[in-house]
Design a protein around this motif. Structure first.
Motif, PDB file in Angstrom:
ATOM      1  N   ALA A   1       4.926   8.734 -25.995  1.00  0.00           N
ATOM      2  CA  ALA A   1       4.387  10.095 -26.142  1.00  0.00           C
ATOM      3  C   ALA A   1       3.382  10.155 -27.287  1.00  0.00           C
ATOM      4  O   ALA A   1       2.298  10.739 -27.147  1.00  0.00           O
ATOM      5  N   ARG A   2       3.733   9.535 -28.404  1.00  0.00           N
ATOM      6  CA  ARG A   2       2.805   9.510 -29.554  1.00  0.00           C
ATOM      7  C   ARG A   2       1.526   8.773 -29.178  1.00  0.00           C
ATOM      8  O   ARG A   2       0.415   9.210 -29.488  1.00  0.00           O
TER       9      ARG A   2
ATOM     10  N   HIS B   1      -0.683  10.795 -26.862  1.00  0.00           N
ATOM     11  CA  HIS B   1      -1.303  11.863 -27.649  1.00  0.00           C
ATOM     12  C   HIS B   1      -2.485  11.318 -28.453  1.00  0.00           C
ATOM     13  O   HIS B   1      -3.584  11.877 -28.440  1.00  0.00           O
ATOM     14  N   ASP B   2      -2.261  10.189 -29.133  1.00  0.00           N
ATOM     15  CA  ASP B   2      -3.327   9.621 -29.974  1.00  0.00           C
ATOM     16  C   ASP B   2      -4.508   9.142 -29.136  1.00  0.00           C
ATOM     17  O   ASP B   2      -5.661   9.228 -29.566  1.00  0.00           O
TER      18      ASP B   2
ATOM     19  N   GLY C   1      -5.331  10.517 -26.331  1.00  0.00           N
ATOM     20  CA  GLY C   1      -5.871  11.655 -25.599  1.00  0.00           C
ATOM     21  C   GLY C   1      -5.759  11.500 -24.095  1.00  0.00           C
ATOM     22  O   GLY C   1      -6.604  11.991 -23.340  1.00  0.00           O
TER      23      GLY C   1
ATOM     24  N   VAL D   1       4.140  16.176 -29.757  1.00  0.00           N
ATOM     25  CA  VAL D   1       3.112  15.417 -29.013  1.00  0.00           C
ATOM     26  C   VAL D   1       3.376  15.629 -27.523  1.00  0.00           C
ATOM     27  O   VAL D   1       3.610  14.686 -26.775  1.00  0.00           O
TER      28      VAL D   1
ATOM     29  N   ASN E   1       0.729  17.514 -20.923  1.00  0.00           N
ATOM     30  CA  ASN E   1      -0.191  18.560 -20.467  1.00  0.00           C
ATOM     31  C   ASN E   1       0.455  19.436 -19.401  1.00  0.00           C
ATOM     32  O   ASN E   1       0.082  20.596 -19.232  1.00  0.00           O
TER      33      ASN E   1
ATOM     34  N   ARG F   1      -0.913  22.596 -28.431  1.00  0.00           N
ATOM     35  CA  ARG F   1      -0.984  21.221 -28.955  1.00  0.00           C
ATOM     36  C   ARG F   1      -2.028  20.376 -28.242  1.00  0.00           C
ATOM     37  O   ARG F   1      -2.182  19.193 -28.560  1.00  0.00           O
ATOM     38  N   SER F   2      -2.728  20.947 -27.262  1.00  0.00           N
ATOM     39  CA  SER F   2      -3.691  20.168 -26.494  1.00  0.00           C
ATOM     40  C   SER F   2      -5.106  20.435 -27.007  1.00  0.00           C
ATOM     41  O   SER F   2      -5.470  21.591 -27.234  1.00  0.00           O
TER      42      SER F   2
END
Ligand SMILES: Nc1ncnc2c1ncn2[C@@H]1O[C@H](COP(=O)(O)OP(=O)(O)OP(=O)(O)O)[C@@H](O)[C@H]1O
Ligand SMILES: Cc1ncsc1CCO
Ligand SMILES: [Mg+2]
Length: 312
Positions: free
Chosen positions: A114-115, A118-119, A121, A147, A150, A205-206
């Motif tokens: 998940a991290r 997120h990093d 994108g 994180v 979508n 968070r997006s």
């Protein structure tokens, strides 16, 4: 076929005046509504581009997830190690994460994944199967809070629990629902407020400010936190095959590879409902229903999917 479980199924009611929801004065979106054009384009784009959506998913329904993605027009790849998932994420249009069956290493692996997504994108869909059951699953779902994906796709009980686990304002005293195993014990409407809160959290968070939650059931609910869309139809036979929800999550990721979260969730749920109706018309029972359902995913036209009832 008409299973006995479908006696309360509203699938035959495609009237714009179909009873939408508790307290909501909803009507069918007009034929020229931009969302219908967006859904139709998403269906066409998946079939033209055969996008890859990878899955980290449970080992009960993994084959149906892959086959549904292929039948919808995409391609599939299943991965479980963070380096494998994150390398694949770079070339996949989207990633699907399903926490239905857990193994000891999943806790660390899924937090890292998940991290990493997120990093990087990279877009992803979460299916919080059996949310609320077991300390390991709870820790995994809590690790996604900052994180987040979508799109979250789940049944009503799972969405209610996720809202509570993430501390988004639900979880009133006494609200201790959780799924019965992987099955929902709540109806879709009772998860509507939680779904909106979770969708707003995803959006917050997006980087693109978008997030969508899809709650499945007799009448599916899709919300971006601002507006709710109710999708009647489908077939109660979907509850007689394992992995209807999991494969819906996988196909939502397929659509997320070519479309924004709201369009992707709508396209996948509408595609499933129309295909389920076609399958139910010829199936003799759950086995032939699953086969007919995959065939119907393949054959249902973009026009029919986009013309579906969408109550908003
Ligand atoms: N009573 C019903 N009538 C029509 N369609 C239904 C009904 N119940 C579920 N569905 C459809 O079945 C699909 C899966 O939804 P469901 O709520 O069963 O997911 P789930 O509980 O996560 O499933 P699983 O975890 O077993 O894969 C969705 O497309 C949904 O619209
Ligand atoms: C039956 C089952 N058990 C864990 S995951 C799964 C598939 C439906 O969610
Ligand atoms: Mg499920």
């Amino acid at each position: 076929m008409t299973p006995s479980a479908s006696s309360s199924n509203p699938s035959s009611n495609h009237s714009p005046n179909a009873s939408p929801a508790r307290g909501a004065a909803a009507g069918d979106l007009p034929p020229d509504h931009p969302l219908r054009a967006a859904v139709r384009k998403a269906v066409d784009d998946v079939r033209a581009a055969t996008p890859l959506a990878q899955s980290f998913t449970n080992f009960v329904t993994i084959n149906l997830v892959a086959n549904a993605q292929l039948a919808a027009g995409g391609t599939a790849a299943m991965s479980f190690l963070p380096d494998d998932v994150l390398d694949t994420a770079a070339i996949a249009g989207a990633t699907y994460v399903n926490v239905g069956t857990l193994l000891p290493f999943y806790g660390d692996a899924l937090a890292d994944i998940a991290r990493g997504l997120h990093d990087l994108g990279r877009p992803w869909v979460l299916d919080p199967v059996a949310a609320g059951i077991g300390a390991t699953r709870t820790a995994i779902l809590e690790s996604f809070r900052d994180v987040p994906p979508n799109v979250v796709r789940g049944n009503a009980s799972e969405i209610i629990v996720l809202d509570r686990l993430w501390g988004l304002g639900g979880g009133e005293a006494g609200d201790r629902t959780r799924p019965a195993g992987v099955e929902s014990v709540d109806d879709v409407e009772s998860a509507a407020a939680a779904a909106r809160r979770v969708a707003r959290h995803l959006a917050s968070r997006s980087p693109d400010g978008r997030g969508t939650v899809a709650v499945s059931g007799a009448i599916d609910l899709v919300t971006d936190g601002e507006r709710d869309y109710r999708l009647p139809g489908g077939s109660a036979m979907m509850t007689k095959i394992t992995g209807a929800g999991c494969s819906l999550g996988g196909v939502t990721a397929t659509y997320l590879a070519v479309a924004d979260p709201l369009t992707a969730a709508l396209a996948a749920s509408l595609h499933f409902n129309r295909a389920a109706e076609t399958a139910a018309a010829s199936a003799q029972g759950p086995g032939s229903f699953q086969t007919a359902f995959l065939d119907a995913l393949w054959n249902t036209t973009a026009e029919r999917i986009a013309a579906s009832p969408i109550l908003a």
